[in-house]
Design a protein around this motif. Structure first.
Motif, PDB file in Angstrom:
ATOM      1  N   LEU A 248       1.005  -1.027   0.176  1.00 27.76           N
ATOM      2  CA  LEU A 248       0.086  -0.140   0.107  1.00 27.76           C
ATOM      3  C   LEU A 248       0.925   1.303   0.069  1.00 27.76           C
ATOM      4  CD1 LEU A 248      -2.523   1.727   0.416  1.00 27.76           C
ATOM      5  CD2 LEU A 248      -2.877   1.005   2.638  1.00 27.76           C
ATOM      6  N   LEU A 249       1.810   1.008   0.817  1.00 29.21           N
ATOM      7  CA  LEU A 249       2.641   2.646   0.830  1.00 29.21           C
ATOM      8  C   LEU A 249       3.338   2.774  -0.305  1.00 29.21           C
ATOM      9  CD1 LEU A 249       3.289   4.456   3.127  1.00 29.21           C
ATOM     10  CD2 LEU A 249       5.776   3.682   3.048  1.00 29.21           C
ATOM     11  N   HIS A 250       3.729   1.738  -1.018  1.00 31.82           N
ATOM     12  CA  HIS A 250       4.670   1.825  -2.281  1.00 31.82           C
ATOM     13  C   HIS A 250       3.745   2.329  -3.589  1.00 31.82           C
ATOM     14  CE1 HIS A 250       7.794   1.205  -5.234  1.00 31.82           C
ATOM     15  NE2 HIS A 250       6.939   0.581  -5.982  1.00 31.82           N
ATOM     16  N   ALA A 251       2.499   1.881  -3.416  1.00 32.14           N
ATOM     17  CA  ALA A 251       1.413   2.727  -4.385  1.00 32.14           C
ATOM     18  C   ALA A 251       1.275   3.950  -4.249  1.00 32.14           C
ATOM     19  CB  ALA A 251      -0.068   1.748  -4.288  1.00 32.14           C
ATOM     20  N   LEU A 252       1.471   4.360  -2.753  1.00 34.16           N
ATOM     21  CA  LEU A 252       1.183   5.823  -2.495  1.00 34.16           C
ATOM     22  C   LEU A 252       2.567   6.626  -2.938  1.00 34.16           C
ATOM     23  CD1 LEU A 252      -0.231   5.864   1.059  1.00 34.16           C
ATOM     24  CD2 LEU A 252      -1.387   5.823  -1.225  1.00 34.16           C
ATOM     25  N   GLU A 253       3.709   5.891  -2.739  1.00 37.89           N
ATOM     26  CA  GLU A 253       5.125   6.537  -3.473  1.00 37.89           C
ATOM     27  C   GLU A 253       4.847   6.869  -4.856  1.00 37.89           C
ATOM     28  OE1 GLU A 253       8.230   3.945  -2.357  1.00 37.89           O
ATOM     29  OE2 GLU A 253       7.424   3.502  -0.564  1.00 37.89           O
ATOM     30  N   ARG A 254       4.170   5.900  -5.392  1.00 36.51           N
ATOM     31  CA  ARG A 254       4.262   5.977  -7.091  1.00 36.51           C
ATOM     32  C   ARG A 254       2.839   6.876  -7.463  1.00 36.51           C
ATOM     33  NH1 ARG A 254       7.610   2.702 -10.189  1.00 36.51           N
ATOM     34  NH2 ARG A 254       9.530   2.538  -9.057  1.00 36.51           N
ATOM     35  N   GLY A 255       2.015   7.002  -6.443  1.00 35.14           N
ATOM     36  CA  GLY A 255       0.880   7.787  -6.858  1.00 35.14           C
ATOM     37  C   GLY A 255       1.080   9.533  -7.077  1.00 35.14           C
ATOM     38  N   VAL A 256       2.330   9.645  -7.091  1.00 32.90           N
ATOM     39  CA  VAL A 256       2.686  11.203  -7.476  1.00 32.90           C
ATOM     40  C   VAL A 256       2.768  11.034  -9.065  1.00 32.90           C
ATOM     41  CG1 VAL A 256       3.808  11.801  -5.327  1.00 32.90           C
ATOM     42  CG2 VAL A 256       5.109  10.737  -7.353  1.00 32.90           C
ATOM     43  N   THR A 270      -1.459  10.521  -4.858  1.00 38.42           N
ATOM     44  CA  THR A 270      -0.902  11.135  -3.740  1.00 38.42           C
ATOM     45  C   THR A 270      -0.652  12.474  -4.173  1.00 38.42           C
ATOM     46  OG1 THR A 270       0.010   8.875  -3.079  1.00 38.42           O
ATOM     47  CG2 THR A 270       1.035  10.593  -1.953  1.00 38.42           C
ATOM     48  N   ARG A 271      -0.606  13.483  -2.967  1.00 40.74           N
ATOM     49  CA  ARG A 271      -0.126  14.701  -3.298  1.00 40.74           C
ATOM     50  C   ARG A 271       1.140  14.718  -4.002  1.00 40.74           C
ATOM     51  NH1 ARG A 271      -1.567  18.718   0.757  1.00 40.74           N
ATOM     52  NH2 ARG A 271      -3.768  18.285   1.257  1.00 40.74           N
ATOM     53  N   ASP A 272       1.341  15.681  -4.797  1.00 39.75           N
ATOM     54  CA  ASP A 272       2.416  15.693  -5.730  1.00 39.75           C
ATOM     55  C   ASP A 272       3.941  15.976  -5.109  1.00 39.75           C
ATOM     56  OD1 ASP A 272       2.254  18.265  -5.964  1.00 39.75           O
ATOM     57  OD2 ASP A 272       1.476  18.300  -7.835  1.00 39.75           O
ATOM     58  N   ASP A 273       3.661  16.364  -3.917  1.00 36.45           N
ATOM     59  CA  ASP A 273       5.030  16.809  -2.930  1.00 36.45           C
ATOM     60  C   ASP A 273       5.470  15.720  -1.957  1.00 36.45           C
ATOM     61  OD1 ASP A 273       3.067  16.884  -0.966  1.00 36.45           O
ATOM     62  OD2 ASP A 273       3.547  19.072  -0.506  1.00 36.45           O
ATOM     63  N   ALA A 274       4.652  14.441  -2.239  1.00 36.48           N
ATOM     64  CA  ALA A 274       5.070  13.529  -1.232  1.00 36.48           C
ATOM     65  C   ALA A 274       6.518  12.956  -1.686  1.00 36.48           C
ATOM     66  CB  ALA A 274       4.063  12.278  -1.530  1.00 36.48           C
ATOM     67  N   VAL A 275       7.179  12.574  -0.654  1.00 34.92           N
ATOM     68  CA  VAL A 275       8.446  12.179  -0.394  1.00 34.92           C
ATOM     69  C   VAL A 275       8.889  11.145   0.380  1.00 34.92           C
ATOM     70  CG1 VAL A 275      11.043  12.736  -0.145  1.00 34.92           C
ATOM     71  CG2 VAL A 275       9.506  14.375  -0.960  1.00 34.92           C
ATOM     72  N   LYS A 276       9.238   9.986  -0.440  1.00 38.08           N
ATOM     73  CA  LYS A 276       9.435   8.693   0.611  1.00 38.08           C
ATOM     74  C   LYS A 276      10.864   8.939   1.411  1.00 38.08           C
ATOM     75  CE  LYS A 276       9.912   4.390   1.970  1.00 38.08           C
ATOM     76  NZ  LYS A 276      10.127   3.246   1.078  1.00 38.08           N
ATOM     77  N   ILE A 277      10.607   8.790   2.720  1.00 41.49           N
ATOM     78  CA  ILE A 277      11.955   9.092   3.543  1.00 41.49           C
ATOM     79  C   ILE A 277      12.371   7.488   4.162  1.00 41.49           C
ATOM     80  CG2 ILE A 277      12.432   9.743   5.898  1.00 41.49           C
ATOM     81  CD1 ILE A 277      11.720  11.905   4.087  1.00 41.49           C
ATOM     82  N   ARG A 278      13.685   7.384   4.104  1.00 35.79           N
ATOM     83  CA  ARG A 278      14.379   6.219   4.521  1.00 35.79           C
ATOM     84  C   ARG A 278      15.717   6.513   5.125  1.00 35.79           C
ATOM     85  NH1 ARG A 278      15.975   1.526   0.724  1.00 35.79           N
ATOM     86  NH2 ARG A 278      17.580   1.481   2.430  1.00 35.79           N
ATOM     87  N   ALA A 279      16.264   5.411   5.864  1.00 33.47           N
ATOM     88  CA  ALA A 279      17.749   5.508   6.245  1.00 33.47           C
ATOM     89  C   ALA A 279      18.542   5.332   5.326  1.00 33.47           C
ATOM     90  CB  ALA A 279      17.735   4.549   7.534  1.00 33.47           C
ATOM     91  N   ALA A 319      18.622  13.602   8.070  1.00 36.98           N
ATOM     92  CA  ALA A 319      18.954  14.535   6.921  1.00 36.98           C
ATOM     93  C   ALA A 319      17.947  14.407   5.914  1.00 36.98           C
ATOM     94  CB  ALA A 319      20.589  14.248   6.572  1.00 36.98           C
ATOM     95  N   ASN A 320      17.561  13.205   5.732  1.00 43.89           N
ATOM     96  CA  ASN A 320      16.430  13.125   4.444  1.00 43.89           C
ATOM     97  C   ASN A 320      15.293  13.781   4.780  1.00 43.89           C
ATOM     98  OD1 ASN A 320      18.409  11.489   3.089  1.00 43.89           O
ATOM     99  ND2 ASN A 320      17.475   9.588   3.566  1.00 43.89           N
ATOM    100  N   ILE A 321      14.879  13.441   6.076  1.00 43.18           N
ATOM    101  CA  ILE A 321      13.559  14.449   6.502  1.00 43.18           C
ATOM    102  C   ILE A 321      13.930  16.020   6.249  1.00 43.18           C
ATOM    103  CG2 ILE A 321      11.968  14.918   8.373  1.00 43.18           C
ATOM    104  CD1 ILE A 321      12.570  11.837   9.099  1.00 43.18           C
ATOM    105  N   CYS A 322      15.031  16.451   6.798  1.00 46.22           N
ATOM    106  CA  CYS A 322      15.089  18.009   6.902  1.00 46.22           C
ATOM    107  C   CYS A 322      15.397  18.428   5.407  1.00 46.22           C
ATOM    108  CB  CYS A 322      16.304  18.019   7.461  1.00 46.22           C
ATOM    109  SG  CYS A 322      15.870  17.864   9.443  1.00 46.22           S
ATOM    110  N   ALA A 327      13.215  21.189   0.521  1.00 45.24           N
ATOM    111  CA  ALA A 327      12.801  21.193  -0.592  1.00 45.24           C
ATOM    112  C   ALA A 327      11.241  21.525  -1.051  1.00 45.24           C
ATOM    113  CB  ALA A 327      13.199  19.925  -1.294  1.00 45.24           C
ATOM    114  N   GLY A 328      10.505  21.566  -0.055  1.00 41.08           N
ATOM    115  CA  GLY A 328       9.103  21.957  -0.095  1.00 41.08           C
ATOM    116  C   GLY A 328       8.165  20.911   0.090  1.00 41.08           C
ATOM    117  N   SER A 329       8.649  19.693   0.351  1.00 39.02           N
ATOM    118  CA  SER A 329       7.285  18.467   0.610  1.00 39.02           C
ATOM    119  C   SER A 329       6.585  18.724   1.776  1.00 39.02           C
ATOM    120  CB  SER A 329       8.300  17.389   0.958  1.00 39.02           C
ATOM    121  OG  SER A 329       7.112  16.231   1.241  1.00 39.02           O
ATOM    122  N   HIS A 330       5.122  18.550   1.709  1.00 38.52           N
ATOM    123  CA  HIS A 330       4.548  18.492   2.835  1.00 38.52           C
ATOM    124  C   HIS A 330       3.670  17.299   3.196  1.00 38.52           C
ATOM    125  CE1 HIS A 330       4.648  22.942   2.298  1.00 38.52           C
ATOM    126  NE2 HIS A 330       4.576  23.019   3.678  1.00 38.52           N
TER     127      HIS A 330
END
Ligand code: ADP
Ligand code: MG
Length: 549
Positions: A248-256, A270-279, A319-322, A327-330
């Motif tokens: 489900l989350l992967h589908a949301l990542e690609r939903g942009v 998904t909102r076009d400003d969505a960003v996948k966050i990872r370590a 750092a990835n979150i910040c 870059a403007g993601s909400h």
């Protein structure tokens, strides 16, 4: 010129391979112009490049007048061209399951502009002029004929563009409905395999929205559709292992992105400003303000101006979150499968053992609410291993054998009081444009993709494996070209912050389209999002930040 090219190629038969170079330039075929842009130096070098410009293929304005339909129709015709060229030496770059603007097939007003690769044929180091003649003087004109609007299945082409237009309309309605994502009833989320992005065909359980989250939306072509709306705020996805959370989350990542008809995710947006966050252990970090997450490091380093050549799992994720927020993601998308546990949670027993000033990390759980309440940044988080996030979630969706249920009330009954930390927006960075340089030691520009792992940018190799929302390999090249444009197009001039520079780039891309990035680039590329452009920039080891505000 057609006859001239034909006799030229036949005459070259058996000559040394280097003679192919003499083909460079324009050849007028009447209906279209063939431009030989780049000729390979030997049969084993990367393919030669030709451009085919057809001024009029009878495409009606209804198919190219509006930018969304223009992108979709171009994509449709590119896919048709790939099918027609199957078995020939001519190769055209087309997309997978996503419909993204690309350099290989562009519509002009009523015409078409194709960029094609060809492995010019040889017998060893000698020219195979007969085969070359067949490809360029017969296959190519046949292709142009077959792309004529009269010749194609126009109903299918229109339906393709309708699908994309509906997806775009659906995504555009998310913000006004205070949703970050929408998953239609009946959508097929699982893919065929870990290496295929095509829909699972056998045994896929179609998506069924929980009644409490059901939303209906009107679309221009399909009419009313119903599905699960994911509200703004903090959404937790829970459920047993193997119950479909990551899918489900992967589908949301690609939903942009928009998907082709039949993909199963045409109405998953998904909102076009969505960003996948990872370590991302080991990545470089250049002067990022990670102070919301990291306070007193044992080294005494200033975490509002944090630099490292080798980040840990937790600091890389911070750092990835910040950087995403910068870059403007909400909209942040997070999956427990790829996070650093110590940045996500800290339980009471660990706090009792390692307390206060001995622990530099502030876990995400203490920041996720201030991120939303004070800065409007929503989070969708998959977490099956800990109930701690019950304390902070606005809604909790449980997947049970791939069926979602709203379990917000049950989760709330189990929640504890929790005191939040403060999230102050990271300081804005001003990049030193001189550090973003794609020229090699020999003084030539070099932007090249190595598989899907590395972007070669001048003398730098940029590791892009952790940038998960590259949906098309061509976007990696596109991001490299966007870095060149950020500097060459002077988007960073006047000590603009990175966010301002990205705004300026987006504005220019909106006006000029993908051709802005490389009208003279000798390869295929695909439009990247600003978030991936920033991500590539942030992983450039030569990057220097000139100023923090
Ligand atoms: P989790 O993250 O909850 O452990 P995954 O999302 O990784 O689970 O899914 C586990 C497996 O189930 C994967 O092989 C995936 O393809 C499959 N799967 C996911 N969703 C569905 C579905 N709706 N129908 C059928 N199979 C699915
Ligand atoms: Mg998982």
């Amino acid at each position: 010129d057609e006859a001239r090219l034909s006799s030229e190629l036949l005459r070259m038969d058996g000559a040394s391979y280097g003679r192919y170079k003499s083909l460079k330039g324009d050849w007028d075929f009447g209906d279209f112009t063939l431009t030989v842009q780049r000729v390979q130096s030997d049969p084993f070098a990367p393919p030669s490049r030709v451009r085919v410009l057809v001024p009029d293929t009878g495409i009606p304005k209804s198919a190219w007048g509006d930018p969304v339909r223009r992108r979709a129709t171009a994509d449709y015709l590119g896919r048709r061209a790939r099918r027609l060229l199957r078995g020939s030496l001519l190769k055209i770059d087309t997309g997978g399951q996503e419909v993204i603007e690309r350099s290989s097939c562009q519509l002009t007003d009523g015409g078409i502009d194709l960029r094609i690769g060809i492995d010019l044929p040889g017998h060893g180091r000698r020219i195979d002029g007969r085969t070359a003649e067949r490809e360029l003087c017969r296959t190519l004109p046949d292709l142009v004929d077959d792309l004529d609007w009269e010749e194609i299945d126009t109903e299918e082409a229109v339906a393709f563009a309708d699908t994309v237009a509906d997806t775009v309309a659906l995504r555009a309605q998310l913000a006004e409905r205070n949703l970050v994502a929408f998953v239609a009833e009946g959508a097929v989320l699982p893919r065929r395999s870990g290496v295929s992005d095509e829909p699972m065909t056998r045994g896929a359980v179609p998506f069924s929205p929980p009644e409490s989250l059901r939303v209906s939306v009107d679309l221009p072509h399909r009419g009313t559709v119903s599905g699960m709306g994911v509200p703004e705020g903090i959404t937790l996805i829970v459920g047993g292992g193997f119950h479909g959370k990551s899918t489900l989350l992967h589908a949301l990542e690609r939903g942009v992105y928009d998907h082709v008809p039949g993909d199963g995710r045409e109405l998953v947006v998904t909102r076009d400003d969505a960003v996948k966050i990872r370590a991302e252990e080991g990545r470089r970090v250049e002067r990022v303000d990670v102070s919301p997450f990291v306070r007193n490091l044992p080294t005494g380093a200033d975490t509002s101006d944090f630099r490292t050549e080798n980040a840990s799992g937790s600091t890389s994720q911070a750092a990835n979150i910040c950087e995403a927020v910068e870059a403007g993601s909400h909209t942040l998308l997070v999956d427990e499968d790829s996070t650093a546990t110590n940045l996500m949670i800290r339980d009471e027993r660990m706090q009792a053992l390692v307390h206060g000033d001995r622990e530099p990390l502030v876990p995400f759980i203490d920041l996720v609410r201030p991120l939303y309440r004070e800065h409007g940044v929503s989070t969708v988080l998959v977490m099956g291993g800990s109930g701690d996030y019950f304390d902070v979630a606005d809604q909790v969706v449980m997947l049970d054998a791939y069926h979602p249920h709203d379990v917000t009330d049950q989760a709330r009954a189990l929640a504890h009081e929790r005191v939040d930390a403060d999230f102050t927006l990271p300081r804005a960075r001003v990049v030193d444009p001189a550090s973003v340089d794609d020229t090699t030691a020999r003084g030539r520009g070099r932007i090249k993709r190595r598989d899907t792992d590395v972007l070669v940018f001048g003398e730098s190799d940029i590791d892009v494996r952790a940038i998960e929302q590259f949906a098309d390999p061509g976007q990696i090249t596109g991001a490299g070209l966007a870095l060149r444009e950020l500097v060459g197009g002077r988007h960073m001039d006047g000590a603009r912050t990175l966010a301002e520079a990205l705004d300026s780039l987006d504005e220019a891309l909106g006006r000029r389209g993908v051709t802005l990035l490389g009208s003279d680039f000798g390869g295929d590329y695909v439009l990247p999002r600003r978030y991936e452009v920033a991500a590539v920039l942030n992983r450039l080891r030569a990057l220097r930040v000139a100023d923090l505000r």
